[in-house]
Scaffold this active site. Structure first.
Site, mmCIF file in Angstrom:
data_model
loop_
_atom_site.group_PDB
_atom_site.id
_atom_site.type_symbol
_atom_site.label_atom_id
_atom_site.label_comp_id
_atom_site.label_asym_id
_atom_site.label_seq_id
_atom_site.Cartn_x
_atom_site.Cartn_y
_atom_site.Cartn_z
ATOM 1 N N ASP A 34 2.351 45.082 41.966
ATOM 2 C CA ASP A 34 3.177 45.551 40.852
ATOM 3 C C ASP A 34 4.556 44.896 40.942
ATOM 4 O OD1 ASP A 34 3.041 48.338 38.899
ATOM 5 O OD2 ASP A 34 5.002 47.397 39.257
ATOM 6 N N ASN A 93 -2.547 55.797 34.260
ATOM 7 C CA ASN A 93 -1.808 56.409 33.171
ATOM 8 C C ASN A 93 -2.505 56.080 31.853
ATOM 9 O OD1 ASN A 93 0.278 57.317 34.917
ATOM 10 N ND2 ASN A 93 1.166 55.268 34.902
ATOM 11 N N GLU A 101 2.390 52.026 30.002
ATOM 12 C CA GLU A 101 3.246 51.002 29.386
ATOM 13 C C GLU A 101 2.440 49.784 28.954
ATOM 14 O OE1 GLU A 101 6.146 50.072 32.340
ATOM 15 O OE2 GLU A 101 6.929 52.113 32.408
ATOM 16 N N VAL A 102 1.468 49.412 29.749
ATOM 17 C CA VAL A 102 0.701 48.189 29.456
ATOM 18 C C VAL A 102 -0.686 48.590 28.944
ATOM 19 C CG1 VAL A 102 -0.239 46.058 30.391
ATOM 20 C CG2 VAL A 102 1.950 46.927 31.253
ATOM 21 N N HIS A 106 -5.804 49.977 33.744
ATOM 22 C CA HIS A 106 -5.491 49.602 35.124
ATOM 23 C C HIS A 106 -5.401 50.841 35.993
ATOM 24 C CE1 HIS A 106 -1.714 50.068 32.849
ATOM 25 N NE2 HIS A 106 -1.190 50.554 33.970
ATOM 26 N N HIS A 108 -3.400 52.168 39.428
ATOM 27 C CA HIS A 108 -2.333 51.947 40.410
ATOM 28 C C HIS A 108 -2.846 52.380 41.780
ATOM 29 C CE1 HIS A 108 1.183 51.670 37.517
ATOM 30 N NE2 HIS A 108 0.292 52.269 36.732
HETATM 31 P P1 AMP Z 1 1.695 51.762 33.353
HETATM 32 O O1 AMP Z 1 3.001 52.439 33.094
HETATM 33 O O2 AMP Z 1 0.675 52.652 34.001
HETATM 34 O O3 AMP Z 1 1.163 51.062 32.125
HETATM 35 O O4 AMP Z 1 1.987 50.662 34.450
HETATM 36 C C1 AMP Z 1 2.315 49.336 34.141
HETATM 37 C C2 AMP Z 1 2.799 48.696 35.416
HETATM 38 O O5 AMP Z 1 2.796 47.295 35.235
HETATM 39 C C3 AMP Z 1 4.210 49.096 35.830
HETATM 40 O O6 AMP Z 1 4.166 49.705 37.118
HETATM 41 C C4 AMP Z 1 4.973 47.767 35.844
HETATM 42 O O7 AMP Z 1 5.889 47.688 36.901
HETATM 43 C C5 AMP Z 1 3.843 46.756 35.989
HETATM 44 N N1 AMP Z 1 4.098 45.427 35.478
HETATM 45 C C6 AMP Z 1 4.609 45.094 34.268
HETATM 46 N N2 AMP Z 1 4.653 43.759 34.136
HETATM 47 C C7 AMP Z 1 4.133 43.242 35.282
HETATM 48 C C8 AMP Z 1 3.909 41.913 35.755
HETATM 49 N N3 AMP Z 1 4.225 40.836 35.011
HETATM 50 N N4 AMP Z 1 3.373 41.761 36.993
HETATM 51 C C9 AMP Z 1 3.069 42.826 37.745
HETATM 52 N N5 AMP Z 1 3.250 44.099 37.352
HETATM 53 C C10 AMP Z 1 3.792 44.298 36.139
#
Ligand code: AMP
Length: 124
Positions: A34, A93, A101-102, A106, A108
């Site tokens: 991450d 999440n 967020e993404v 995924h 964690h």
């Molecule tokens: P979520 O909030 O569960 O969608 O988690 C998304 C995660 O992706 C967060 O912990 C971010 O820190 C991580 N993240 C975002 N961009 C990148 C990236 N380019 N490389 C690695 N992790 C990332």
């Protein structure tokens, strides 16, 4: 559920358009560090298929993709030497209340230290 957006950052990582720090990869999954770690060990494990969320992945992926993905999660525990140790946390999440967020499914993996308790309803 919204449609998969191929411009999300994890899709770009899978297409190797942006870099990552990989820890494990096979035909079903990619695991990488991450970018903003919330623990000493913070790894993201993503399926190679285009799935927005937990419900999208578990509801529409093939059995082999689902089994392959969770075998990969297990392999990451092996690679990081986490089995039989002090433990770890796996979480996903989903959606705005879940803090996703993404929009590419995924998991964690958090480890390497004593992790805080889950946030209680009173503190949320
Ligand atoms: P979520 O909030 O569960 O969608 O988690 C998304 C995660 O992706 C967060 O912990 C971010 O820190 C991580 N993240 C975002 N961009 C990148 C990236 N380019 N490389 C690695 N992790 C990332």
């Amino acid at each position: 559920m919204s449609a998969y957006d191929p411009s999300n950052v994890f899709a770009k990582i899978l297409r190797k358009e942006i870099p990552c720090t990989p820890l494990y990869e096979d035909e079903y999954a990619l695991a990488f560090a991450d970018l903003h770690p919330r623990a000493k060990v913070h790894v993201l494990i993503i399926p190679k298929g285009a799935y927005v969320s937990s419900e999208d992945f578990h509801g529409t992926a093939s059995d082999s993709e689902i089994v392959g993905y969770y075998r990969a999660v297990d392999r990451v525990l092996d690679v990081l030497g986490l089995k039989g140790g002090n433990g770890y946390r796996l979480l996903s999440n989903a959606g705005s209340h879940g803090g996703q967020e993404v929009p590419h499914f995924h998991t964690h993996l958090l480890a390497g230290q004593l992790l805080g308790p889950m946030v209680s309803i009173e503190r949320a």
